[in-house]
Design a protein around this motif. Structure first.
Motif, PDB file in Angstrom:
ATOM      1  N   HIS A 100       0.832  -1.163  -0.026  1.00 55.90           N
ATOM      2  CA  HIS A 100       0.082  -0.181  -0.053  1.00 55.90           C
ATOM      3  C   HIS A 100       0.908   1.218  -0.069  1.00 55.90           C
ATOM      4  O   HIS A 100       2.088   1.328   0.778  1.00 55.90           O
ATOM      5  CB  HIS A 100      -0.692   0.173   1.227  1.00 55.90           C
ATOM      6  N   ARG A 101       0.453   2.368  -0.718  1.00 67.23           N
ATOM      7  CA  ARG A 101       1.281   3.651  -0.753  1.00 67.23           C
ATOM      8  C   ARG A 101       0.284   4.344   0.426  1.00 67.23           C
ATOM      9  O   ARG A 101      -0.849   4.232   0.039  1.00 67.23           O
ATOM     10  CB  ARG A 101       1.046   4.190  -2.096  1.00 67.23           C
ATOM     11  N   LEU A 102       0.997   5.077   1.285  1.00 67.70           N
ATOM     12  CA  LEU A 102       0.504   5.593   2.196  1.00 67.70           C
ATOM     13  C   LEU A 102       0.548   7.271   2.334  1.00 67.70           C
ATOM     14  O   LEU A 102       1.290   7.774   1.569  1.00 67.70           O
ATOM     15  CB  LEU A 102       1.018   5.221   3.646  1.00 67.70           C
ATOM     16  N   ALA A 103      -0.545   7.812   2.976  1.00 70.22           N
ATOM     17  CA  ALA A 103      -0.383   9.199   3.116  1.00 70.22           C
ATOM     18  C   ALA A 103       0.370   9.456   4.676  1.00 70.22           C
ATOM     19  O   ALA A 103       0.357   8.305   5.433  1.00 70.22           O
ATOM     20  CB  ALA A 103      -1.726   9.947   3.311  1.00 70.22           C
ATOM     21  N   GLY A 104       1.100  10.354   5.044  1.00 65.13           N
ATOM     22  CA  GLY A 104       1.719  10.580   6.110  1.00 65.13           C
ATOM     23  C   GLY A 104       3.315  10.359   6.141  1.00 65.13           C
ATOM     24  O   GLY A 104       3.831  10.356   4.921  1.00 65.13           O
ATOM     25  N   ASP A 105       4.035   9.927   7.293  1.00 68.01           N
ATOM     26  CA  ASP A 105       5.474  10.057   7.348  1.00 68.01           C
ATOM     27  C   ASP A 105       5.814   8.648   6.704  1.00 68.01           C
ATOM     28  O   ASP A 105       7.012   8.786   6.263  1.00 68.01           O
ATOM     29  CB  ASP A 105       5.775   9.799   8.902  1.00 68.01           C
ATOM     30  N   ILE A 106       5.243   7.655   6.620  1.00 65.47           N
ATOM     31  CA  ILE A 106       5.675   6.316   5.860  1.00 65.47           C
ATOM     32  C   ILE A 106       5.041   6.395   4.426  1.00 65.47           C
ATOM     33  O   ILE A 106       3.997   6.654   4.076  1.00 65.47           O
ATOM     34  CB  ILE A 106       5.115   5.067   6.653  1.00 65.47           C
ATOM     35  N   ASP A 107       5.865   6.292   3.607  1.00 62.51           N
ATOM     36  CA  ASP A 107       5.484   6.016   2.197  1.00 62.51           C
ATOM     37  C   ASP A 107       4.717   4.828   1.749  1.00 62.51           C
ATOM     38  O   ASP A 107       3.865   4.818   0.944  1.00 62.51           O
ATOM     39  CB  ASP A 107       6.658   6.330   1.284  1.00 62.51           C
ATOM     40  N   TYR A 108       5.296   3.733   2.145  1.00 62.00           N
ATOM     41  CA  TYR A 108       4.691   2.383   1.648  1.00 62.00           C
ATOM     42  C   TYR A 108       4.598   1.453   3.069  1.00 62.00           C
ATOM     43  O   TYR A 108       5.492   1.554   3.735  1.00 62.00           O
ATOM     44  CB  TYR A 108       5.278   1.616   0.515  1.00 62.00           C
ATOM     45  N   ILE A 109       3.767   0.428   2.862  1.00 64.39           N
ATOM     46  CA  ILE A 109       3.543  -0.735   3.935  1.00 64.39           C
ATOM     47  C   ILE A 109       3.339  -1.758   3.007  1.00 64.39           C
ATOM     48  O   ILE A 109       2.522  -1.876   2.171  1.00 64.39           O
ATOM     49  CB  ILE A 109       2.705  -0.419   5.162  1.00 64.39           C
ATOM     50  N   LEU A 110       4.202  -2.893   3.496  1.00 66.67           N
ATOM     51  CA  LEU A 110       4.136  -4.233   2.634  1.00 66.67           C
ATOM     52  C   LEU A 110       3.812  -5.295   3.683  1.00 66.67           C
ATOM     53  O   LEU A 110       4.255  -5.297   4.956  1.00 66.67           O
ATOM     54  CB  LEU A 110       5.404  -4.606   2.100  1.00 66.67           C
ATOM     55  N   LYS A 111       3.028  -6.338   3.480  1.00 63.56           N
ATOM     56  CA  LYS A 111       2.836  -7.274   4.317  1.00 63.56           C
ATOM     57  C   LYS A 111       3.637  -8.671   3.513  1.00 63.56           C
ATOM     58  O   LYS A 111       3.342  -9.063   2.469  1.00 63.56           O
ATOM     59  CB  LYS A 111       1.340  -7.794   4.384  1.00 63.56           C
ATOM     60  N   VAL A 112       4.366  -9.007   4.330  1.00 65.72           N
ATOM     61  CA  VAL A 112       5.387  -9.972   3.701  1.00 65.72           C
ATOM     62  C   VAL A 112       5.308 -11.239   4.290  1.00 65.72           C
ATOM     63  O   VAL A 112       5.472 -11.118   5.799  1.00 65.72           O
ATOM     64  CB  VAL A 112       6.880  -9.612   3.997  1.00 65.72           C
ATOM     65  N   ARG A 113       5.130 -12.429   3.908  1.00 68.20           N
ATOM     66  CA  ARG A 113       4.888 -13.631   4.559  1.00 68.20           C
ATOM     67  C   ARG A 113       5.914 -14.634   3.980  1.00 68.20           C
ATOM     68  O   ARG A 113       6.317 -14.704   2.782  1.00 68.20           O
ATOM     69  CB  ARG A 113       3.675 -14.435   4.031  1.00 68.20           C
ATOM     70  N   VAL A 114       6.816 -14.896   5.043  1.00 67.45           N
ATOM     71  CA  VAL A 114       7.832 -15.882   4.871  1.00 67.45           C
ATOM     72  C   VAL A 114       8.016 -16.862   5.791  1.00 67.45           C
ATOM     73  O   VAL A 114       7.408 -17.106   6.681  1.00 67.45           O
ATOM     74  CB  VAL A 114       9.261 -15.073   4.862  1.00 67.45           C
ATOM     75  N   LYS A 115       9.054 -18.036   5.624  1.00 67.99           N
ATOM     76  CA  LYS A 115       9.218 -19.171   6.349  1.00 67.99           C
ATOM     77  C   LYS A 115       9.617 -18.839   7.865  1.00 67.99           C
ATOM     78  O   LYS A 115       9.285 -19.126   8.789  1.00 67.99           O
ATOM     79  CB  LYS A 115      10.014 -20.057   5.853  1.00 67.99           C
ATOM     80  N   ASN A 116      10.659 -17.863   7.864  1.00 71.70           N
ATOM     81  CA  ASN A 116      11.395 -17.520   8.985  1.00 71.70           C
ATOM     82  C   ASN A 116      12.163 -15.971   8.883  1.00 71.70           C
ATOM     83  O   ASN A 116      12.039 -15.565   7.698  1.00 71.70           O
ATOM     84  CB  ASN A 116      12.249 -18.504   9.472  1.00 71.70           C
ATOM     85  N   ALA A 117      12.787 -15.551   9.860  1.00 65.86           N
ATOM     86  CA  ALA A 117      13.612 -14.393   9.728  1.00 65.86           C
ATOM     87  C   ALA A 117      14.450 -14.338   9.000  1.00 65.86           C
ATOM     88  O   ALA A 117      14.984 -13.236   8.071  1.00 65.86           O
ATOM     89  CB  ALA A 117      14.041 -13.905  11.427  1.00 65.86           C
TER      90      ALA A 117
END
Length: 153
Positions: A100-117
């Motif tokens: 998502h492209r956001l309004a405010g201090d943060i430009d983008y937010i991603l939801k990332v799904r992975v197996k581990n860190a």
């Protein structure tokens, strides 16, 4: 002309959101109608773009995808060239479930799904090698409290 949905359409949509794998007979029974009118309404809502792609929801944890990261991105780049490169990088990565492209201090937010860190780090290193990013903050979800794709009809 905009397509207008009525109460019966809402009932049908509610049934499809609950379980799109139901037969037309089951949907018709659950909404108090018969099969042909339900099929016609579904067809019309598909043609109008109200009903889009149908898919299956998989259990990510059962498949070994145990980590969800919310990635906050700030960039100093806002030119079309950079945006196209960034969008292409996101589209090429199946780990990115939402962006998502956001309004405010943060430009983008991603939801990332992975197996581990470690898998997240591989994703992160690949992303920053392709696209110049000013600041990245990754937040690990400790517990998913609610997740739905259903709309409140």
């Amino acid at each position: 002309m905009a397509f207008r949905i009525d109460d019966m359409d809402r009932k049908i949509l509610g049934e499809l959101q609950r379980d799109a794998g139901q037969s037309l007979d089951e949907i018709a029974k659950n909404v108090g109608s018969s099969k042909t009118p339900v099929w016609n309404r579904i067809r019309k809502m598909k043609e109008a773009g109200i009903i889009g792609q149908q898919t299956v929801l998989l259990d990510a944890e059962a498949l070994g995808f145990e980590a969800t990261f919310f990635v906050l991105i700030r960039t100093s780049e806002h030119e079309a060239d950079w945006q196209n490169k960034f969008l292409s990088a996101l589209r090429d990565r199946p780990e990115v479930q939402e962006a998502h492209r956001l309004a405010g201090d943060i430009d983008y937010i991603l939801k990332v799904r992975v197996k581990n860190a470690r898998a997240y780090d591989v994703f992160y290193q690949a992303l920053i090698s392709e696209v110049k990013i000013h600041n990245v903050t990754a937040l690990l979800s400790m517990e998913e409290l609610k997740s739905t794709v259903s709309l409140p009809l």
